[in-house]
Design a protein around this motif. Structure first.
Motif, short mmCIF file in Angstrom:
data_model
loop_
_atom_site.label_atom_id
_atom_site.label_comp_id
_atom_site.label_asym_id
_atom_site.label_seq_id
_atom_site.Cartn_x
_atom_site.Cartn_y
_atom_site.Cartn_z
N LEU A 3 0.85 -1.19 0.00
CA LEU A 3 0.00 0.00 0.00
C LEU A 3 0.89 1.24 0.00
O LEU A 3 1.93 1.26 0.64
N ARG A 4 0.46 2.26 -0.70
CA ARG A 4 1.22 3.51 -0.73
C ARG A 4 0.26 4.67 -0.60
O ARG A 4 -0.76 4.74 -1.29
N ILE A 5 0.61 5.64 0.25
CA ILE A 5 -0.25 6.79 0.51
C ILE A 5 0.37 8.04 -0.10
O ILE A 5 1.60 8.14 -0.21
N GLY A 6 -0.47 8.96 -0.51
CA GLY A 6 0.02 10.23 -1.05
C GLY A 6 -0.91 11.35 -0.66
O GLY A 6 -2.11 11.13 -0.43
N GLN A 7 -0.36 12.56 -0.60
CA GLN A 7 -1.18 13.72 -0.26
C GLN A 7 -1.01 14.79 -1.32
O GLN A 7 0.03 14.86 -1.99
N GLY A 8 -2.03 15.61 -1.46
CA GLY A 8 -1.96 16.73 -2.39
C GLY A 8 -2.65 17.95 -1.81
O GLY A 8 -3.58 17.82 -1.00
N TRP A 9 -2.16 19.09 -2.20
CA TRP A 9 -2.71 20.37 -1.71
C TRP A 9 -2.62 21.37 -2.85
O TRP A 9 -1.58 21.42 -3.53
N ASP A 10 -3.67 22.13 -3.05
CA ASP A 10 -3.60 23.16 -4.09
C ASP A 10 -4.54 24.31 -3.74
O ASP A 10 -5.54 24.11 -3.05
N ARG A 11 -4.18 25.48 -4.22
CA ARG A 11 -4.98 26.68 -3.96
C ARG A 11 -4.98 27.54 -5.20
O ARG A 11 -3.93 27.72 -5.83
N HIS A 12 -6.15 27.99 -5.59
CA HIS A 12 -6.25 28.92 -6.72
C HIS A 12 -7.09 30.12 -6.32
O HIS A 12 -8.11 29.99 -5.63
N ARG A 13 -6.64 31.28 -6.79
CA ARG A 13 -7.39 32.51 -6.60
C ARG A 13 -8.71 32.43 -7.34
O ARG A 13 -8.80 31.82 -8.41
N LEU A 14 -9.75 33.01 -6.77
CA LEU A 14 -11.05 33.05 -7.42
C LEU A 14 -11.27 34.44 -8.00
O LEU A 14 -10.98 35.45 -7.36
N ALA A 15 -11.76 34.50 -9.23
CA ALA A 15 -12.01 35.79 -9.88
C ALA A 15 -13.32 35.73 -10.66
O ALA A 15 -13.74 34.67 -11.15
N ALA A 16 -13.94 36.91 -10.77
CA ALA A 16 -15.19 37.01 -11.52
C ALA A 16 -14.94 36.71 -12.99
O ALA A 16 -13.89 37.04 -13.55
N GLY A 17 -15.92 36.05 -13.60
CA GLY A 17 -15.86 35.82 -15.03
C GLY A 17 -15.08 34.60 -15.46
O GLY A 17 -15.03 34.29 -16.65
N CYS A 44 -8.83 18.73 -8.94
CA CYS A 44 -8.09 17.79 -9.80
C CYS A 44 -6.59 17.90 -9.55
O CYS A 44 -5.88 16.88 -9.56
N HIS A 45 -6.12 19.13 -9.33
CA HIS A 45 -4.68 19.30 -9.12
C HIS A 45 -4.23 18.64 -7.82
O HIS A 45 -3.18 18.00 -7.76
N ALA A 46 -5.02 18.78 -6.76
CA ALA A 46 -4.66 18.17 -5.48
C ALA A 46 -4.68 16.65 -5.60
O ALA A 46 -3.79 15.96 -5.08
N VAL A 47 -5.69 16.11 -6.30
CA VAL A 47 -5.77 14.66 -6.46
C VAL A 47 -4.61 14.16 -7.32
O VAL A 47 -4.00 13.12 -7.03
N THR A 48 -4.28 14.92 -8.37
CA THR A 48 -3.16 14.54 -9.23
C THR A 48 -1.86 14.50 -8.43
O THR A 48 -1.07 13.54 -8.54
N ASP A 49 -1.63 15.53 -7.62
CA ASP A 49 -0.42 15.55 -6.80
C ASP A 49 -0.39 14.38 -5.81
O ASP A 49 0.67 13.80 -5.54
N ALA A 50 -1.56 14.04 -5.28
CA ALA A 50 -1.63 12.94 -4.31
C ALA A 50 -1.31 11.60 -4.97
O ALA A 50 -0.56 10.79 -4.41
N VAL A 51 -1.86 11.36 -6.17
CA VAL A 51 -1.59 10.06 -6.80
C VAL A 51 -0.14 9.98 -7.27
O VAL A 51 0.50 8.92 -7.17
N LEU A 52 0.40 11.11 -7.76
CA LEU A 52 1.81 11.11 -8.16
C LEU A 52 2.70 10.87 -6.94
O LEU A 52 3.69 10.13 -7.02
N GLY A 53 2.33 11.49 -5.83
CA GLY A 53 3.11 11.31 -4.61
C GLY A 53 3.07 9.87 -4.13
O GLY A 53 4.10 9.30 -3.74
#
Ligand code: MG
Length: 160
Positions: A3-17, A44-53
């Motif tokens: 078994l292998r565990i991985g974590q992911g974290w991501d943050r994006h600014r929110l903007a109108a439009g 998706c980015h956090a999950v991608t980082d987690a699976v790659l990790g």
């Protein structure tokens, strides 16, 4: 069985439009959306980082540089699918993923089912293998002020 565990974290600014897409779910009624070189889908980015990790394959920035013109406006579900292909090629399958989404807008829980289907689908798993949780910043920090969306993911893989 390994078994292998991985974590992911991501943050994006929110903007109108900006189109609001999180976990592959489209929130047509949300007046703000994540800013990014791709579609900004922090989930998706956090999950991608987690699976790659978990697979020991580095991180999303190494696989998909954010200055690559070919990735401008990219569909992040497709990026996850490409990353997952590398993970699966090494003999891993998904046991489960647990994701937390922190934002004031959009309200994510009503679309949790869509996100589960999208994310599990590209990872060759049942939607039951993906859990989505939404929470808010209660007025504190950039999430609480509605400035950004943050996503955290933990995934467990097993050797197929
Ligand atoms: Mg990102």
């Amino acid at each position: 069985m390994q078994l292998r565990i991985g974590q992911g974290w991501d943050r994006h600014r929110l903007a109108a439009g900006r189109p609001c897409i999180l976990g592959g779910a489209v929130f047509e009624d949300c007046p703000v959306g994540p800013v990014g070189h791709s579609d900004g889908d922090a989930v998706c980015h956090a999950v991608t980082d987690a699976v790659l990790g978990a697979a020991g394959l580095g991180d999303i920035g190494g696989m998909f540089p954010d200055d690559d013109p070919a990735l401008a406006g990219a569909d992040s579900v497709a990026l996850l699918a490409r990353a997952w292909a590398e993970v699966a090629r090494r003999g891993f399958k998904l046991v489960n993923a647990d994701v937390i989404i922190i934002c004031e807008r959009p309200l994510v829980t009503p679309r949790a089912g869509v996100m589960k289907e999208k994310l599990a689908g590209v990872m060759g798993a049942s939607p039951a293998a993906v859990n989505i949780k939404g929470t808010r910043g209660e007025g504190m920090g950039p999430e609480g002020r509605g400035e950004c969306v943050t996503a955290q993911a933990v995934v467990l893989l097993e050797e197929a």
